[in-house]
Motif scaffolding. Structure first.
Motif, PDB file in Angstrom:
ATOM      1  N   ALA A   1       1.018  -1.216  -0.176  1.00 56.57           N
ATOM      2  CA  ALA A   1      -0.135   0.009  -0.055  1.00 56.57           C
ATOM      3  C   ALA A   1       0.942   1.392   0.035  1.00 56.57           C
ATOM      4  N   ARG A   2       2.078   1.113   0.737  1.00 56.27           N
ATOM      5  CA  ARG A   2       2.954   2.386   0.765  1.00 56.27           C
ATOM      6  C   ARG A   2       3.655   2.681  -0.540  1.00 56.27           C
ATOM      7  N   ALA A   3       3.978   1.543  -1.185  1.00 59.32           N
ATOM      8  CA  ALA A   3       4.790   1.476  -2.531  1.00 59.32           C
ATOM      9  C   ALA A   3       3.860   2.155  -3.703  1.00 59.32           C
ATOM     10  N   LEU A   4       2.583   1.714  -3.428  1.00 58.63           N
ATOM     11  CA  LEU A   4       1.609   2.142  -4.498  1.00 58.63           C
ATOM     12  C   LEU A   4       1.325   3.417  -4.322  1.00 58.63           C
ATOM     13  N   ALA A   5       0.894   4.089  -2.959  1.00 59.72           N
ATOM     14  CA  ALA A   5       0.839   5.442  -2.544  1.00 59.72           C
ATOM     15  C   ALA A   5       1.941   6.109  -3.246  1.00 59.72           C
TER      16      ALA A   5
ATOM     17  N   SER B   1      -4.691   7.689   1.439  1.00 67.04           N
ATOM     18  CA  SER B   1      -4.277   6.154   2.153  1.00 67.04           C
ATOM     19  C   SER B   1      -5.022   6.334   3.424  1.00 67.04           C
ATOM     20  N   SER B   2      -5.720   5.132   3.764  1.00 62.51           N
ATOM     21  CA  SER B   2      -6.287   4.751   4.977  1.00 62.51           C
ATOM     22  C   SER B   2      -5.772   3.805   5.983  1.00 62.51           C
ATOM     23  N   LEU B   3      -5.378   4.087   7.220  1.00 57.16           N
ATOM     24  CA  LEU B   3      -4.761   3.233   8.110  1.00 57.16           C
ATOM     25  C   LEU B   3      -5.894   2.882   8.985  1.00 57.16           C
ATOM     26  N   ALA B   4      -5.938   1.799   9.827  1.00 54.76           N
ATOM     27  CA  ALA B   4      -6.827   1.390  10.821  1.00 54.76           C
ATOM     28  C   ALA B   4      -6.588   1.960  12.117  1.00 54.76           C
ATOM     29  N   GLY B   5      -5.079   2.216  12.462  1.00 56.27           N
ATOM     30  CA  GLY B   5      -4.965   2.926  13.478  1.00 56.27           C
ATOM     31  C   GLY B   5      -4.270   1.786  14.529  1.00 56.27           C
ATOM     32  N   ARG B   6      -4.004   0.669  14.159  1.00 52.39           N
ATOM     33  CA  ARG B   6      -3.547  -0.185  14.970  1.00 52.39           C
ATOM     34  C   ARG B   6      -2.304  -0.165  15.692  1.00 52.39           C
ATOM     35  N   VAL B   7      -1.340   0.120  14.894  1.00 45.66           N
ATOM     36  CA  VAL B   7       0.162   0.227  15.229  1.00 45.66           C
ATOM     37  C   VAL B   7       0.352   1.498  15.748  1.00 45.66           C
ATOM     38  N   ARG B   8       1.179   1.629  16.849  1.00 50.54           N
ATOM     39  CA  ARG B   8       1.481   3.001  17.474  1.00 50.54           C
ATOM     40  C   ARG B   8       2.274   3.893  16.737  1.00 50.54           C
ATOM     41  N   GLU B   9       3.286   3.241  15.990  1.00 44.80           N
ATOM     42  CA  GLU B   9       3.921   4.160  15.406  1.00 44.80           C
ATOM     43  C   GLU B   9       3.925   3.682  13.646  1.00 44.80           C
ATOM     44  N   PRO B  10       2.943   3.620  13.099  1.00 50.28           N
ATOM     45  CA  PRO B  10       3.047   3.137  11.822  1.00 50.28           C
ATOM     46  C   PRO B  10       3.900   3.719  10.933  1.00 50.28           C
ATOM     47  N   ARG B  11       4.217   2.942   9.699  1.00 45.63           N
ATOM     48  CA  ARG B  11       5.136   3.375   8.596  1.00 45.63           C
ATOM     49  C   ARG B  11       4.174   4.434   7.804  1.00 45.63           C
ATOM     50  N   LEU B  12       4.253   5.473   7.607  1.00 47.72           N
ATOM     51  CA  LEU B  12       3.083   6.505   7.091  1.00 47.72           C
ATOM     52  C   LEU B  12       3.436   6.452   5.478  1.00 47.72           C
ATOM     53  N   PRO B  13       2.483   6.264   4.713  1.00 45.82           N
ATOM     54  CA  PRO B  13       2.588   6.325   3.187  1.00 45.82           C
ATOM     55  C   PRO B  13       2.737   7.939   2.678  1.00 45.82           C
ATOM     56  N   ASP B  14       3.428   8.001   1.660  1.00 47.97           N
ATOM     57  CA  ASP B  14       3.313   9.265   0.997  1.00 47.97           C
ATOM     58  C   ASP B  14       1.773  10.157   0.796  1.00 47.97           C
ATOM     59  N   GLY B  15       1.857  11.011   0.793  1.00 45.95           N
ATOM     60  CA  GLY B  15       0.586  11.725   0.539  1.00 45.95           C
ATOM     61  C   GLY B  15      -0.274  11.774   1.555  1.00 45.95           C
ATOM     62  N   THR B  16      -1.735  12.189   1.324  1.00 47.40           N
ATOM     63  CA  THR B  16      -2.681  12.272   2.346  1.00 47.40           C
ATOM     64  C   THR B  16      -3.031  10.984   2.996  1.00 47.40           C
ATOM     65  N   VAL B  17      -3.185  11.221   4.453  1.00 46.11           N
ATOM     66  CA  VAL B  17      -3.494   9.854   5.122  1.00 46.11           C
ATOM     67  C   VAL B  17      -4.617  10.090   6.007  1.00 46.11           C
ATOM     68  N   ARG B  18      -5.469   9.028   6.424  1.00 42.37           N
ATOM     69  CA  ARG B  18      -6.341   9.101   7.168  1.00 42.37           C
ATOM     70  C   ARG B  18      -6.406   8.058   8.217  1.00 42.37           C
TER      71      ARG B  18
END
Ligand code: NAP
Length: 246
Positions: A12-16, A28-45
């Protein structure tokens, strides 16, 4: 064109990153499960949508023209919700799923995590390496006979087996590192989901060479009729061909 990527994976990060570099409007949308997620490029919710209904409303409100479900192969609920919501909102959906690890005739394959816990209970050995994630630990919690080496990204917050050694880590892993870990803990059985991909595959090679038994949890089935690709290049092609809006 406005693409929603359901994420939480390296793919998902590579595609973003590719879409952002090509100036595509991507969220990009993340569930919010991981405390310090690796964030994708671009807008994230971050955070759930409130089931299929909530996701349908989100797709409409955000003017999403295409969805790429690039979630983990074991994130079956969000994948089912995405299929339902995309159909409801009339938005095209693509599932990006990395290939499974190729079946090895020496593995014992079980259909789900509960079956894995039952198989472990019946296993006569002593030391089990559990790599199935912190949210699936509760089914192993009643097992007080085995020693569990458990590896998770964040600490577990639910019930855990009483004889547990916890290692907090996240891939990529090496065969040397995995072999050393399994030797150090005298592991006789590795329990893993068939996540696929290179990030975490080293444990299988290590288990093979150390003659550690492998208990493999099979993937949940995909919703019927989903269009699925295995690579980021194929997902980009699907988008470029106009499948996700002009
Ligand atoms: N399961 C694994 O082994 C695993 C491993 C590595 C990474 N992940 C990643 O971790 C996340 C959660 O996985 P899971 O197994 O808990 O999922 P799940 O069981 O399929 O989903 C449970 C709920 O979490 C929310 N959710 C899941 N993924 C989301 C996303 N990308 N964006 C917004 N909300 C999301 C949804 O809440 P609502 O119903 O409220 O919308 C969904 O109903 C996913 O992004 C997945 O890619 C999972």
């Amino acid at each position: 064109m406005r693409i929603l990527i359901l994420g939480g994976t390296g793919e998902a990060r590579a595609l973003a990153a590719e879409l952002v570099a090509a100036d595509v409007d991507v969220l990009s949308s993340l569930a919010g499960r991981v405390r310090e997620p690796r964030l994708p490029d671009g807008t994230v919710r971050v955070g759930g949508f409130g089931g299929a209904k909530g996701l349908t409303a989100f797709l409409r409100a955000e003017g999403i023209t295409g969805v790429v479900d690039a979630t983990h192969p074991f994130a079956g609920t969000v994948t089912a919700n995405a299929a339902q919501a995309a159909a409801q909102a009339g938005v095209p959906l693509l599932v990006l799923r990395r290939p499974e690890w190729e079946d090895d005739s020496s593995w014992d394959v079980v259909p789900d995590i509960r079956a894995a816990a039952a198989a472990v209970r019946a296993w006569p050995g002593e030391s089990v390496f559990l790599t199935t994630g912190r949210r699936d630990l509760d089914v192993f919690a009643p097992d007080d006979r085995h020693r569990f080496l458990v590896r998770t990204v964040d600490p577990p917050d639910g019930p855990v087996p009483p004889r547990m050694t916890l290692v907090l880590d996240r891939g990529p892993y090496t065969v040397e590192g995995e072999s050393a870990l399994m030797r150090e803990h005298g592991v006789g059985l590795l329990v893993t989901k068939n996540s696929g991909g290179l990030m975490t595959a080293a444990k299988l090679q290590a288990a093979h060479s150390l003659q550690v038994q492998v208990l493999m949890v099979a993937r949940p089935p995909l919703p019927r009729g989903t269009v699925t690709v295995a690579t980021i290049a194929e997902a980009v092609r699907w988008i470029n061909q106009g499948n996700a809006g002009a």
